[in-house]
Design an enzyme around this catalytic site. Structure first.
Site, PDB file in Angstrom:
ATOM      1  N   SER A   9       0.841  -1.203   0.000  1.00  0.00           N
ATOM      2  CA  SER A   9       0.000   0.000   0.000  1.00  0.00           C
ATOM      3  C   SER A   9       0.871   1.246   0.000  1.00  0.00           C
ATOM      4  O   SER A   9       1.685   1.442   0.907  1.00  0.00           O
ATOM      5  CB  SER A   9      -0.888   0.018   1.241  1.00  0.00           C
ATOM      6  OG  SER A   9      -1.414   1.321   1.413  1.00  0.00           O
ATOM      7  N   HIS A  34      -1.017  -1.256  -4.330  1.00  0.00           N
ATOM      8  CA  HIS A  34      -2.313  -0.999  -3.695  1.00  0.00           C
ATOM      9  C   HIS A  34      -2.467   0.506  -3.419  1.00  0.00           C
ATOM     10  O   HIS A  34      -1.614   1.124  -2.781  1.00  0.00           O
ATOM     11  CB  HIS A  34      -2.373  -1.790  -2.386  1.00  0.00           C
ATOM     12  CG  HIS A  34      -3.684  -1.758  -1.674  1.00  0.00           C
ATOM     13  ND1 HIS A  34      -4.730  -2.597  -1.994  1.00  0.00           N
ATOM     14  CD2 HIS A  34      -4.126  -0.996  -0.643  1.00  0.00           C
ATOM     15  CE1 HIS A  34      -5.748  -2.366  -1.170  1.00  0.00           C
ATOM     16  NE2 HIS A  34      -5.408  -1.383  -0.351  1.00  0.00           N
ATOM     17  N   ASP A  36      -4.873   3.361  -1.791  1.00  0.00           N
ATOM     18  CA  ASP A  36      -5.977   3.572  -0.846  1.00  0.00           C
ATOM     19  C   ASP A  36      -6.628   4.925  -1.081  1.00  0.00           C
ATOM     20  O   ASP A  36      -6.034   5.968  -0.805  1.00  0.00           O
ATOM     21  CB  ASP A  36      -5.446   3.491   0.593  1.00  0.00           C
ATOM     22  CG  ASP A  36      -5.149   2.057   0.993  1.00  0.00           C
ATOM     23  OD1 ASP A  36      -6.049   1.206   0.840  1.00  0.00           O
ATOM     24  OD2 ASP A  36      -4.019   1.779   1.443  1.00  0.00           O
ATOM     25  N   MET A  38      -9.519   7.466  -0.070  1.00  0.00           N
ATOM     26  CA  MET A  38     -10.426   7.758   1.058  1.00  0.00           C
ATOM     27  C   MET A  38     -11.032   9.151   0.874  1.00  0.00           C
ATOM     28  O   MET A  38     -10.348  10.073   0.425  1.00  0.00           O
ATOM     29  CB  MET A  38      -9.646   7.730   2.374  1.00  0.00           C
ATOM     30  CG  MET A  38      -8.867   6.443   2.601  1.00  0.00           C
ATOM     31  SD  MET A  38      -8.172   6.394   4.262  1.00  0.00           S
ATOM     32  CE  MET A  38      -7.061   4.991   4.111  1.00  0.00           C
ATOM     33  N   HIS A  67      -8.281   0.554  -4.069  1.00  0.00           N
ATOM     34  CA  HIS A  67      -9.203   0.241  -2.970  1.00  0.00           C
ATOM     35  C   HIS A  67      -9.988   1.507  -2.656  1.00  0.00           C
ATOM     36  O   HIS A  67      -9.469   2.448  -2.059  1.00  0.00           O
ATOM     37  CB  HIS A  67      -8.355  -0.227  -1.776  1.00  0.00           C
ATOM     38  CG  HIS A  67      -9.123  -0.525  -0.537  1.00  0.00           C
ATOM     39  ND1 HIS A  67      -8.514  -0.714   0.691  1.00  0.00           N
ATOM     40  CD2 HIS A  67     -10.463  -0.688  -0.311  1.00  0.00           C
ATOM     41  CE1 HIS A  67      -9.428  -0.976   1.606  1.00  0.00           C
ATOM     42  NE2 HIS A  67     -10.615  -0.952   1.035  1.00  0.00           N
ATOM     43  N   MET A  69     -12.354   3.509  -0.642  1.00  0.00           N
ATOM     44  CA  MET A  69     -13.046   3.653   0.648  1.00  0.00           C
ATOM     45  C   MET A  69     -13.818   4.966   0.584  1.00  0.00           C
ATOM     46  O   MET A  69     -13.474   5.961   1.237  1.00  0.00           O
ATOM     47  CB  MET A  69     -12.016   3.644   1.782  1.00  0.00           C
ATOM     48  CG  MET A  69     -11.439   2.263   2.037  1.00  0.00           C
ATOM     49  SD  MET A  69      -9.896   2.285   2.965  1.00  0.00           S
ATOM     50  CE  MET A  69      -8.749   2.606   1.629  1.00  0.00           C
ATOM     51  N   MET A 139     -11.191  -6.702   5.312  1.00  0.00           N
ATOM     52  CA  MET A 139     -10.428  -5.724   6.097  1.00  0.00           C
ATOM     53  C   MET A 139     -10.105  -6.321   7.459  1.00  0.00           C
ATOM     54  O   MET A 139     -10.996  -6.836   8.147  1.00  0.00           O
ATOM     55  CB  MET A 139     -11.231  -4.432   6.290  1.00  0.00           C
ATOM     56  CG  MET A 139     -11.392  -3.586   5.038  1.00  0.00           C
ATOM     57  SD  MET A 139      -9.853  -3.113   4.238  1.00  0.00           S
ATOM     58  CE  MET A 139      -9.015  -2.172   5.525  1.00  0.00           C
ATOM     59  N   ASP A 174      -6.209  -6.854   4.335  1.00  0.00           N
ATOM     60  CA  ASP A 174      -5.633  -5.509   4.373  1.00  0.00           C
ATOM     61  C   ASP A 174      -5.805  -4.940   5.778  1.00  0.00           C
ATOM     62  O   ASP A 174      -6.922  -4.833   6.267  1.00  0.00           O
ATOM     63  CB  ASP A 174      -6.392  -4.660   3.327  1.00  0.00           C
ATOM     64  CG  ASP A 174      -5.894  -3.235   3.214  1.00  0.00           C
ATOM     65  OD1 ASP A 174      -4.879  -2.895   3.842  1.00  0.00           O
ATOM     66  OD2 ASP A 174      -6.539  -2.472   2.469  1.00  0.00           O
TER      67      ASP A 174
END
Ligand code: DX5
Ligand code: ZN
Length: 214
Positions: A9, A34, A36, A38, A67, A69, A139, A174
């Site tokens: 990540s 990866h 992330d 958000m 990913h 979120m 998760m 993760d």
């Protein structure tokens, strides 16, 4: 050859030097990168969006594992596909009553589709989608921040998913993943490990990535 897909990540990377960071990860054996994403709503933190994916794409020879979120992920999928995402994972909790539509939309874009569950979501809730997705992301921390401690009870969902899954389903974990917690998860049936702080805080990135491959 290990069958474990290691997806470091970049949340723990130096954001001022992402080109260098992704090149290092590739040089040292990462399988995927990866990312992330958000939004400050679905999770309390805000990180990065499609422009950053677009910026690192030319420097990535390995797949970009995005990913999301975020709330209303269906509104952003096309942007991430255009930016160069190869795997797009949405949260089951964010898809509300549109889970099937969101999965179909991602599939129609010719990228792999992942469905993720937060710690409080039971695996039984997503079993009916297992034939539609390429990956389930379990998760093992509350999403939102790197550097948290691994939650064993979340890992215990893995066998339930594996027992109900088609043979080629990727099960990714993760959150709080290191050499030891990664092994717990792969023994339970996971075959993709995301790790941020473990890899970026290690003094030997190559060794850290290798240690996750078992
Ligand atoms: C957490 C993110 C993770 C995070 C993992 O919400 O989805 O990908 O970066 O970080 P570590 O490996 O430090 O727990
Ligand atoms: Zn993640």
């Amino acid at each position: 050859m290990s069958n474990i897909i290691v997806s470091p990540s970049i949340l723990s990377a130096d954001f001022a030097n992402l080109e260098h960071e992704v090149k290092e990860l590739q040089k040292y054996g990462a399988d995927w990168i990866h990312v992330d994403v958000m939004d400050g709503h679905f999770v309390p933190n805000i990180t990065i969006g499609a422009p950053v994916v677009k910026a690192i794409k030319p420097h990535c020879e390995i797949p970009l594992d995005v990913h999301l979120m975020i709330e209303n992920p269906q509104n952003y999928i096309d942007d991430f596909v255009k930016a160069g995402a190869n795997i797009i994972t949405v949260h089951y909790e964010a898809t509300k009553d549109m889970t099937e539509d969101v999965i179909s939309h991602i599939k129609s874009q010719d990228v792999l589709v992942g469905l993720s569950i937060k710690p409080k979501t039971q695996p039984q809730e997503i079993l009916k989608y297992l034939l539609m997705v390429d990956m389930v992301l379990v998760m093992t921390v509350e999403p939102g921040f790197g550097g948290q401690s691994f939650m064993q009870d979340c890992a215990d969902k893995i066998p339930i998913i594996r027992q109900n899954a088609p043979e080629n389903l990727i099960i990714q974990v993760d959150g709080g993943i290191n050499k030891d917690t990664g092994k717990i998860c792969t023994q339970l049936g996971a075959n993709s490990l995301v790790a941020g702080s473990y890899i970026f805080n290690s003094t030997d990135m190559e060794e850290a990535i290798k240690s996750l491959k078992g």
